[in-house]
Design a protein around this motif. Structure first.
Motif, PDB file in Angstrom:
ATOM      1  N   ASP A 158       1.769  -3.755 -10.635  1.00 30.78           N
ATOM      2  CA  ASP A 158       0.867  -3.650  -9.578  1.00 30.78           C
ATOM      3  C   ASP A 158       1.150  -2.284  -9.033  1.00 30.78           C
ATOM      4  OD1 ASP A 158      -0.352  -6.089  -9.640  1.00 30.78           O
ATOM      5  OD2 ASP A 158       1.024  -6.866  -7.788  1.00 30.78           O
ATOM      6  N   VAL A 159       1.872  -1.592  -9.445  1.00 33.36           N
ATOM      7  CA  VAL A 159       2.083  -0.299  -8.873  1.00 33.36           C
ATOM      8  C   VAL A 159       1.477   0.907  -9.722  1.00 33.36           C
ATOM      9  CG1 VAL A 159       4.108   1.363  -8.161  1.00 33.36           C
ATOM     10  CG2 VAL A 159       4.293  -1.158  -8.285  1.00 33.36           C
ATOM     11  N   ASP A 160       1.288   0.648 -11.088  1.00 32.17           N
ATOM     12  CA  ASP A 160       0.637   1.789 -11.961  1.00 32.17           C
ATOM     13  C   ASP A 160      -0.833   0.992 -12.241  1.00 32.17           C
ATOM     14  OD1 ASP A 160       2.855   3.209 -12.020  1.00 32.17           O
ATOM     15  OD2 ASP A 160       3.831   2.189 -13.891  1.00 32.17           O
ATOM     16  N   ALA A 217       0.776  -1.192   0.066  1.00 35.91           N
ATOM     17  CA  ALA A 217      -0.106  -0.077   0.082  1.00 35.91           C
ATOM     18  C   ALA A 217       1.094   1.302   0.051  1.00 35.91           C
ATOM     19  CB  ALA A 217      -0.969  -0.153   1.248  1.00 35.91           C
ATOM     20  N   ILE A 218       1.913   1.304   0.801  1.00 37.94           N
ATOM     21  CA  ILE A 218       2.677   2.416   0.922  1.00 37.94           C
ATOM     22  C   ILE A 218       3.201   2.723  -0.578  1.00 37.94           C
ATOM     23  CG2 ILE A 218       4.585   3.176   1.954  1.00 37.94           C
ATOM     24  CD1 ILE A 218       4.093   1.539   4.512  1.00 37.94           C
ATOM     25  N   VAL A 219       4.149   1.950  -1.193  1.00 39.57           N
ATOM     26  CA  VAL A 219       4.686   1.657  -2.223  1.00 39.57           C
ATOM     27  C   VAL A 219       3.494   2.187  -3.264  1.00 39.57           C
ATOM     28  CG1 VAL A 219       5.569   0.443  -4.066  1.00 39.57           C
ATOM     29  CG2 VAL A 219       6.409   0.037  -1.890  1.00 39.57           C
ATOM     30  N   PHE A 220       2.359   1.550  -3.259  1.00 40.55           N
ATOM     31  CA  PHE A 220       1.433   2.088  -4.309  1.00 40.55           C
ATOM     32  C   PHE A 220       1.085   3.653  -4.069  1.00 40.55           C
ATOM     33  CE2 PHE A 220      -3.026   2.292  -5.732  1.00 40.55           C
ATOM     34  CZ  PHE A 220      -3.073   1.800  -6.740  1.00 40.55           C
ATOM     35  N   LEU A 233      -7.536  -1.104  -5.070  1.00 41.30           N
ATOM     36  CA  LEU A 233      -7.215  -0.598  -6.166  1.00 41.30           C
ATOM     37  C   LEU A 233      -5.975  -1.546  -6.948  1.00 41.30           C
ATOM     38  CD1 LEU A 233      -8.371   2.011  -5.246  1.00 41.30           C
ATOM     39  CD2 LEU A 233      -6.652   3.226  -6.109  1.00 41.30           C
ATOM     40  N   ILE A 234      -5.049  -1.889  -6.235  1.00 43.89           N
ATOM     41  CA  ILE A 234      -4.161  -3.047  -6.721  1.00 43.89           C
ATOM     42  C   ILE A 234      -4.826  -4.075  -7.440  1.00 43.89           C
ATOM     43  CG2 ILE A 234      -2.117  -4.342  -5.746  1.00 43.89           C
ATOM     44  CD1 ILE A 234      -1.479  -2.341  -3.967  1.00 43.89           C
ATOM     45  N   ASN A 235      -5.580  -4.944  -6.506  1.00 46.63           N
ATOM     46  CA  ASN A 235      -6.247  -5.892  -7.131  1.00 46.63           C
ATOM     47  C   ASN A 235      -7.236  -5.871  -8.311  1.00 46.63           C
ATOM     48  OD1 ASN A 235      -4.807  -7.378  -5.222  1.00 46.63           O
ATOM     49  ND2 ASN A 235      -6.505  -7.472  -3.903  1.00 46.63           N
ATOM     50  N   ASN A 236      -7.651  -4.476  -8.314  1.00 49.56           N
ATOM     51  CA  ASN A 236      -8.613  -4.649  -9.501  1.00 49.56           C
ATOM     52  C   ASN A 236      -8.370  -3.251 -10.655  1.00 49.56           C
ATOM     53  OD1 ASN A 236     -10.768  -6.409  -8.368  1.00 49.56           O
ATOM     54  ND2 ASN A 236     -10.588  -4.645  -6.532  1.00 49.56           N
ATOM     55  N   TRP A 237      -7.788  -2.469 -10.244  1.00 48.58           N
ATOM     56  CA  TRP A 237      -7.473  -1.195 -11.200  1.00 48.58           C
ATOM     57  C   TRP A 237      -6.255  -1.224 -11.982  1.00 48.58           C
ATOM     58  CZ3 TRP A 237     -10.168   3.731  -9.008  1.00 48.58           C
ATOM     59  CH2 TRP A 237     -11.386   3.406  -8.916  1.00 48.58           C
ATOM     60  N   THR A 238      -5.290  -2.177 -11.390  1.00 51.17           N
ATOM     61  CA  THR A 238      -3.886  -1.850 -11.984  1.00 51.17           C
ATOM     62  C   THR A 238      -3.625  -3.107 -13.182  1.00 51.17           C
ATOM     63  OG1 THR A 238      -2.848  -3.725 -10.619  1.00 51.17           O
ATOM     64  CG2 THR A 238      -2.652  -1.393  -9.833  1.00 51.17           C
ATOM     65  N   LEU A 239      -2.553  -3.077 -13.807  1.00 53.03           N
ATOM     66  CA  LEU A 239      -2.576  -3.832 -15.028  1.00 53.03           C
ATOM     67  C   LEU A 239      -2.306  -5.283 -14.525  1.00 53.03           C
ATOM     68  CD1 LEU A 239       0.536  -2.284 -17.228  1.00 53.03           C
ATOM     69  CD2 LEU A 239      -1.782  -3.128 -17.890  1.00 53.03           C
ATOM     70  N   GLY A 240      -1.796  -5.536 -13.195  1.00 54.60           N
ATOM     71  CA  GLY A 240      -1.783  -6.702 -12.567  1.00 54.60           C
ATOM     72  C   GLY A 240      -3.078  -7.561 -12.483  1.00 54.60           C
TER      73      GLY A 240
END
Lengths: 993, 368
Positions: free
Chosen positions: B223-225, B175-178, B206-213
């Motif tokens: 997972d960051v963008d 989360a912090i990195v994101f 957001l990481i699980n649903n909105w990122t490229l990952g």
């Protein structure tokens, strides 16, 4: 050309960045042995190079194999300038030369640099192919096993104990050669490290030769020391006990397969039988040897000892045993006749070996160092030691003893003055281990004596006591005379009858001395020594009485010399021997009892002392059985109520003084407190703070009264350096020195509080005066947890089941200590005692609070969390609780120098030394792991020389450590998976199947 | 007389958890000794202040020596210098990488740069956490950020493997990195009521649903963008508010759904006529707010304002109308679902992906 050494460089990791531009390193390796050097390819741009080199082969004499270390240098390739050294690894290949030790060295070894410390690791493989050497005049002694352990190693039995071996080699110290002025500190340090490696190798080889000549195959209690004599040179000397050892296969499963590889020993079955569970007296490897197991080694070989003592001829061949008989209660053993020095560096013996103990003998001598001109003729140093050993021998004779056990030698050097010291315990030994001669006299004697008290019986003639002593009839057997106190340098014999627990007792003394030069200095020191020694002795005696005890074991007196002071530190473990009379109290009195307040002062002090004695008796559980003289009707003299301190003790000479048991004339002692010394004594007595609850301490291998060790052990080294203010009086100094030791102990207790209940064993203090106003104290010891619930009665049987533990159980003591109504328990059925044992085993797992104790099995060691680092245990003791040593892999003897010119940046002196000691531990562990071992036993830090120059931001430290690399298996595993461990660990036994 | 040198080295490195925590908290040796004395360890072990000082200094030195290893936790298991049992190693690592919620709230979403580091003394004064501890926590964030920046694969898994952290802590670091990477604004006054765990939860969503990952799992920075394509597609949702018919239709559907007589919960809701009426009145505003947020996310600057927008455009109006969380849940469920039944609305996939996250974020963030 009897040997081929092969080395393969596999890989490196965690290398330092050598090229700032790329943040990488172009590493390659030089492998050097003797004058031959091989190189690997350069592995470019990596901090984790994979060289995977070919096998580099060195064809060399086995003499060189023994002397030289394999030297591995890791370098950074530089196209334009000289290659930068990253660091070195010295590998002692001696363990590979003995068929019974390690077969291969393989693993990650730290790359060490004397300026930067550990800089990454290198993975190497080293093997040796030895060809049989048929040369009778050979100079090598490959195959002689060396052990630091001062008892018969756990998986061997002593077929014969041949006796004392000694050797010393000298050289110029590279640090003091002219070239040192122009070379870098690194080059100088490396020259020194290499030289000492070479000298130790040579020394070991020479000692090995002597052993072979005597007909032995091993050296036990090998003690090697360095004397850094500065300008006058570097001396490496060693002493040890030559033995013929025979390996015992420890697995019951193999009992039906006698080790055919050793033909002459066909009487092995009894040995196996003794190892089997449930059979009485199966007390670990040093099993009581039976007469028929002795193979016939011709004693004539031992005679050759004299011709072999190449450079130590002083034509001081001892007289025949004739006048010895004068003192001896038994005829002197025949071995005295042919042994020049009947000395033994052993401190623990197979049962039945030690018959009587006379007392501590010690000798000191002050010498002025002069330059050693010809390193090939170290006669002066030899002659010095000869003198001392003769002195020791004559002291032993005076005590009616023909042997000295627990023997050790040490030096203290300050500028050009050197104090040589030797000490040991005069004893009468059974000749059974010396040769296979007629055993009748000894046998007859032993049959009468109970083993629990026999060693306490005086060896000297009652009517011709060499010193005034109070003799009484033995409180155990009531047949023979015993002294009122007994001081020894050995470990408490396993069979000794002991009441209660023991404790560490220290006498500390500091004496100022005028600054002087040369001969004047030596004379001044000589004249101070006897007083120092006498006062240490008095302190020891008082402290012993204060604890209500009557015997000291493991006594070690260290005298250290500085420019303006002398330090004396005596450490020992006090116990209450059941056989000896109860010690009297200490009574103090004023010289001129004139006014009332003064009287009151005295009486309060007296009360304090009495209270302390009572408290201590309770603490150490000293409640000896009531003396019931009338009932038995034995002619025991009335127990004396107070000790006597004998203040006008005369010393034998200025140079050499003898510590004996004499404590004065027959009249009662009154400690007069007008005497400033006495005030000091009392002060010292009362300022020793008791150990915190849950802690015990001793400087011997084992603590009487504690048997059920858990597997939690924590070895540690602690070093402190104190700066003194100038112009301190003797009393002031004493107080400071005493506080220093006390505080250090307190810190240790605090540090290790999570291990409670626990015992600090083998507490070994070393004091030094590195500079004018500095005192350095270094301690190495092991903390061992034990279970609080002592399985008192069934302990006897569980002890027999758990082989190692049983070794330390004073079996016979049981009947002596416990009320008779408990004795029926000792005949419990084996199944019940087994169950009890199991229950203690399970409770100790959860009770072990410290990480090391986490019952980590050998198997889990090998594969935990994917880490490549194996756990290696270290201990100054010769055993690992709850485990069985199944193989000795060879001696570890390492010498390191570390230097810095950025002291502040490395965290000051403490940061510097902390890192260095941690690095030394790491290197020891890595080398042991590479040999295939998982522990170091009998570990000791023999030298820790620390020098600093804070103004220049510099410091330097030298450390020498030694020990025995071993493989151990947990007893629990041994039982459950004996088949597995057997196949995994005993190649030899498999080979014979 | 003074102690010039004082060291203790164990074959197994002895580390006191309590002292370790004091060290991590940035206490000086003397302060740590004071805390320990107050803790009563002296009476427990019959020790003196002197002993305590010596022990504390020694432990501090050990920790300092270990610190460089802790920067690369994997090294801790492979190094030879300290013999530390695996469970101790895990404890050392976990505690070293643990952080204070109050600290992380201060730097969450900020660029992990030298500039931010310089401001740490303000953070220290504000939070009462020592500067030393702030620096350690900040450096930890930065170190984790740098390492995972260049790695492929799932963010949480990478952090867990590289820093040997327990699952929950690895998620927090993700989360912090994101947040740092997307520079989400979290410091505004209106966002002060949110805890780090609120943000961490949203980050997880957001990481699980909105990122490229979420769509392709072997990309760098996956997972960051945020998924650019998805952000682009979000613009299409604007139709929900720009098309008047659609907006009205959506409104009535939501109203019908919520007032459906068969729904017990709705009955309950309808009972609170007040809330219901407000909801009806505000529908257009709320819907506009959410859809506008979606449409603007393609701009990096608006991404940063994502949370503040959520609060301003949706949470605050609802709060002023005194909605309960249950109301909120119900409303959002129907709001999401009813869009799918709209005749002319085609962007179902994007709408689900968008609203799923929005709903769980809002629900998490909807508290006092």
């Amino acid at each position: 050309m009897p040997g081929k050494l092969k080395a393969k460089i596999v890989a490196g990791r965690h290398l330092p960045v050598m090229d700032r531009a790329s943040d990488l390193t172009d590493a390659f390796v030089e492998v050097k042995f003797g004058n031959t050097t091989f190189k690997t390819d350069v592995y470019p741009k990596s901090l984790n190079p994979q060289w995977n080199s070919e096998w580099f082969k060195f064809e060399v004499d086995d003499e060189d194999l023994q002397d030289e270390p394999l030297q591995i240098t890791v370098l950074d390739h530089d196209t334009y300038s000289a290659n930068d050294a990253i660091g070195k690894v010295y590998i002692d290949i001696d363990p590979l030369l003995c068929s019974e030790a390690a077969t291969v060295i393989s693993g990650w070894l730290p790359i060490y640099d004397t300026i930067h410390g550990i800089r990454g690791e290198i993975n190497v493989l080293v093997k040796v192919d030895l060809f049989n050497d048929l040369n009778r005049f050979r100079q090598s002694s490959c195959g002689v096993k060396f052990f630091c352990t001062t008892s018969i190693p756990r998986c061997y039995r002593a077929v014969m104990v041949h006796g004392f071996v000694e050797e010393l080699v000298v050289n110029e110290d590279p640090e003091y050669q002219w070239i040192d002025r122009i070379r870098t500190p690194r080059a100088s340090n490396e020259a020194r490290q290499r030289l000492i490696f070479l000298m130790s190798g040579e020394l070991q080889r020479k000692i090995g030769l002597k052993v072979l000549e005597m007909g032995g195959n091993a050296v036990v209690g090998y003690l090697q020391c360095f004397d850094l004599e500065g300008e006058s040179g570097l001396v490496v000397r060693a002493i040890g006990t030559a033995c013929t050892l025979e390996k015992i296969s420890t697995f019951p499963a193999t009992a039906t397969h006698p080790n055919n590889s050793s033909p002459s020993k066909d009487m092995k079955e009894p040995g196996f039988g003794e190892e089997a569970p449930g059979v009485p007296l199966s007390s670990g490897p040093p099993t009581p040897l039976r007469a028929q197991t002795f193979s016939s080694f011709s004693p004539s070989k031992s005679y050759s000892r004299q011709s072999s003592s190449s450079d130590t001829e002083l034509s001081l061949t001892p007289k025949t045993g004739g006048h010895l008989c004068h003192f001896c209660m038994i005829p002197p053993s025949p071995f005295c006749v042919f042994q020049e020095y009947p000395f033994f560096t052993l401190t623990a013996f197979p049962p039945g070996f030690l018959l009587h103990v006379g007392g501590v003998v010690s000798a000191r001598s002050v010498k002025l160092l002069d330059r050693i001109h010809n390193p090939d003729e170290p006669e002066t140093r030899d002659a010095w030691w000869e003198e001392i050993r003769q002195e020791i021998k004559s002291h032993a004779k005076a005590l009616g003893c023909h042997a000295v056990v627990g023997y050790s030698e040490s030096t203290s050097i300050c500028e050009e003055v050197c104090i040589l010291s030797a000490s040991g315990t005069a004893a009468v030994l059974s000749s059974r281990f010396m040769q296979d001669g007629p055993l009748d006299t000894e046998h007859r004697f032993e049959e009468v004596v109970s083993p629990g008290c026999g060693f306490c019986h005086i060896p000297y003639d009652e009517l011709n006591i060499p010193f005034p002593a109070q003799l009484t009839y033995c409180y155990c057997c009531r047949r023979y005379k015993v002294p009122d106190v007994l001081f020894t340098t050995i470990d408490l014999p396993t069979e000794a009858n002991v009441t209660g627990k023991g404790c560490l007792i220290q006498a500390r003394l500091c004496r100022t001395k005028k600054k002087a030069q040369g001969e004047g200095n030596a004379t001044a020191i000589s004249s101070l020594l006897p007083f120092l020694e006498y006062e240490l002795h008095t302190q020891l005696m008082n402290k012993l009485k204060l604890r209500g005890m009557n015997a000291l074991f493991g006594l070690r007196i260290q005298i250290s010399v500085g420019e303006t002071m002398l330090l004396g530190l005596a450490s020992a473990t006090g116990v209450y021997l059941t056989a000896l009379p109860s010690p009297g109290g200490i009574q103090i009195a004023g010289k001129t009892p004139s006014d009332i307040t003064y009287e009151q002062h005295i009486s309060t002090m007296q009360k304090k002392i009495n209270d302390t004695i009572d408290k201590n008796k309770e603490l150490y559980e000293i409640n000896p059985p009531e003396v019931v003289e009338e009932i038995i009707g034995s002619p025991i003299p009335e127990p004396r109520q107070r000790s006597r301190l004998f203040r006008s003790h005369s010393e034998s000479s200025d140079e050499v003084s003898e510590l004996d048991l004499s404590h004065g004339k027959k009249d009662a002692f009154v400690l007069e407190i007008d005497d400033t010394d006495a005030v000091e004594d009392i002060h010292a007595l009362l300022t020793d703070s008791p150990t915190p609850a849950g802690f015990y301490s001793c400087n011997t291998e084992i603590m009487p009264g504690i048997q059920n060790w858990t597997s939690a052990i924590q070895m540690f080294t602690s070093v402190r350096v104190f700066r003194l203010n100038a112009n301190l009086t003797n009393q002031g100094l004493n107080k400071i020195f005493s506080d220093l030791c006390e505080n250090l102990l307190k810190s240790l207790y605090f540090k290790l509080r999570s291990m409670v209940p626990c015992c600090l064993c083998h507490l070994n203090f070393t004091v030094a005066i590195p500079e004018d106003e500095l005192i350095q104290v270094a301690v190495t010891a092991v903390a061992m947890s034990f279970d609080k619930e002592q399985p008192l009665e069934n302990g006897k049987q569980s002890g027999e089941k758990t082989l190692i533990k049983g070794k330390h159980r004073p079996l016979k003591a049981m009947s002596g200590i416990f009320p008779p109504h408990l004795s029926f328990l000792s005949s419990l059925s084996p199944s019940l005692s087994l169950a009890l044992l199991l229950s203690t085993a399970s409770s100790l797992e959860k009770a072990s609070p410290l990480p090391e104790g986490r019952s980590r099995s050998l198997r889990s060691n090998r594969s935990y969390s994917g880490s490549s680092v194996a756990v290696v245990k270290m201990t100054p003791l010769s055993f690992i609780p709850g485990a069985k040593i199944i193989k000795y892999l060879g001696i570890i003897n390492m010498f390191f120098i570390r230097e810095t010119s950025s002291l502040r940046e490395e965290g000051g002196v403490s940061g510097f030394l902390h890192t260095f000691i941690a690095e030394v531990f790491a290197m020891v562990r890595a080398h042991v792991a590479a040999l295939g071992g998982n522990a170091v036993v009998s570990y000791s830090m023999k030298e820790c020389v620390f020098m600093e120059n804070p103004n220049k931001n510099q410091a330097q430290c030298l450390i020498n450590v030694s020990g025995d690399a071993v493989i151990f298996v947990r007893e629990s595993e041994l039982e459950s998976t004996s088949v597995q461990t057997q196949s995994a660990t005993t190649h030899t036994s498999n080979a014979t199947l | 007389m003074s102690v010039e040198l004082d060291v203790f080295v164990g074959n197994t490195t002895i580390m006191d958890k309590e002292v370790y925590q004091l060290w991590l908290n940035g206490y000086t040796v003397n302060d740590a000794v004071k805390v320990r004395i107050e803790g009563g360890v002296m009476e427990e072990c019959e020790a003196s202040a002197e002993v305590l000082l010596s022990d504390t200094m020694d432990q501090y030195r050990t920790f300092q020596m270990c610190e460089r290893l802790l920067h690369h936790p994997a090294k801790l298991a492979n190094q030879l210098l300290f013999q530390i049992p695996p469970d101790r190693q895990a404890m050392l690592i976990e505690r070293y990488y643990a952080f204070d919620d109050s600290f992380v709230r201060e730097v969450l979403g900020k660029k992990l740069s030298k500039g931010t580091k310089k401001d740490l003394d303000d953070v220290s004064t504000k939070t009462g956490i020592t500067l030393k501890s702030c620096r350690r926590q900040f450096d930890n964030f930065k170190r984790v950020f740098k390492v995972v920046e260049e790695l492929k694969g799932p963010l949480v898994e990478n952090i867990r493997q590289h820093f040997l952290l327990p699952d929950q802590l690895a998620r927090d670091y993700a989360a912090i990195v994101f947040f740092a990477n997307n520079r989400f604004e979290t410091g505004k006054k209106k966002l002060q009521y949110l805890t780090f765990q609120d943000f961490a939860f949203c980050a997880g969503q957001l990481i699980n649903n909105w990122t490229l990952g979420a769509v392709d799992n072997m990309m760098e920075d996956m997972d960051v963008d945020l998924d650019k394509e998805f952000l682009q597609d979000l613009k299409d949702l604007k139709i929900l508010i720009t098309d008047k018919d659609l907006l009205d239709q959506h409104k009535s559907r939501v109203n019908n759904e919520t007032s459906h007589p068969l729904s017990l919960v709705c009955n309950a809701l309808r009972g609170k006529t007040n809330v219901f009426n407000e909801m009806e009145a505000n529908f257009k505003n709320l819907s506009r707010g959410l859809v506008n947020i979606a449409a603007k996310l393609i701009n990096a600057k608006d991404v940063r304002d994502f949370f503040i927008d959520l609060v301003e455009k949706f949470i605050e109006p609802c709060r002023s109308d005194k909605w309960t969380s249950i109301d909120m849940n119900l409303y959002l469920t129907h709001y999401t679902n009813s869009a799918h039944i709209l005749d002319t609305f085609k962007h179902h996939a994007v709408w689900t992906r968008y609203m799923g996250v929005i709903k769980s974020c809002i629900l998490r963030m909807y508290h006092d």
